[in-house]
Motif scaffolding. Sequence first.
Motif, PDB file in Angstrom:
ATOM      1  N   UNK A   1      11.033  25.358 -15.187  1.00  0.00           N
ATOM      2  CA  UNK A   1      11.377  24.249 -14.386  1.00  0.00           C
ATOM      3  C   UNK A   1      10.352  23.683 -13.265  1.00  0.00           C
ATOM      4  N   UNK A   2       9.609  24.538 -12.843  1.00  0.00           N
ATOM      5  CA  UNK A   2       8.465  24.121 -12.045  1.00  0.00           C
ATOM      6  C   UNK A   2       7.161  23.718 -12.701  1.00  0.00           C
ATOM      7  N   UNK A   3       7.065  23.997 -13.930  1.00  0.00           N
ATOM      8  CA  UNK A   3       5.884  23.828 -14.826  1.00  0.00           C
ATOM      9  C   UNK A   3       6.030  22.320 -15.504  1.00  0.00           C
ATOM     10  N   UNK A   4       7.036  22.186 -15.948  1.00  0.00           N
ATOM     11  CA  UNK A   4       7.043  21.149 -16.596  1.00  0.00           C
ATOM     12  C   UNK A   4       6.612  19.566 -16.181  1.00  0.00           C
ATOM     13  N   UNK A   5       6.853  19.309 -14.692  1.00  0.00           N
ATOM     14  CA  UNK A   5       6.716  18.228 -14.377  1.00  0.00           C
ATOM     15  C   UNK A   5       4.994  18.163 -14.174  1.00  0.00           C
ATOM     16  N   UNK A   6       4.328  19.265 -14.004  1.00  0.00           N
ATOM     17  CA  UNK A   6       3.040  19.293 -14.275  1.00  0.00           C
ATOM     18  C   UNK A   6       2.340  19.146 -15.722  1.00  0.00           C
ATOM     19  N   UNK A   7       2.942  19.505 -16.494  1.00  0.00           N
ATOM     20  CA  UNK A   7       2.604  19.441 -17.983  1.00  0.00           C
ATOM     21  C   UNK A   7       3.050  17.792 -18.499  1.00  0.00           C
ATOM     22  N   UNK A   8       3.911  17.368 -17.818  1.00  0.00           N
ATOM     23  CA  UNK A   8       4.125  15.846 -18.149  1.00  0.00           C
ATOM     24  C   UNK A   8       3.027  14.877 -17.784  1.00  0.00           C
TER      25      UNK A   8
END
Length: 120
Positions: A15-22
């Motif tokens: 949940x914390x990594x997904x916005x950065x990956x987007x």
Amino acid sequence: MPYVATHRFARMSAKKIRPVAALVRGKSVETALETLRYMPHRGARLIERVIKSARSNAEDRGVRHPDELFIQDIRIDGGPMYKRILPGARGMAHVLEHRMSHIHVKLEDPRVLAGEENSN
């Protein structure tokens, strides 16, 4: 031909990594690494390492211009959790779930997709 790298069991929740990956999905490798370099998030460091690993895999397979590759797919999957128990009020127990994630990066050469592949 896609060039793939993964980081399994990353000690950070998906949940914390997904916005950065987007933010870097669909960008070129050089642009993505430049974007991630100045982000203060710890997830940015994890994704940056996986992208560099995928670029190195492409170099190892003989790609002439590895910085022209682009991120075709970046996927953050949930991994296992390890659980710890903390004592709570009135003799109860509270479970702490430390979540992990799996980071998958797939790079692609835009010239191969356009049909401009050299056969030397």
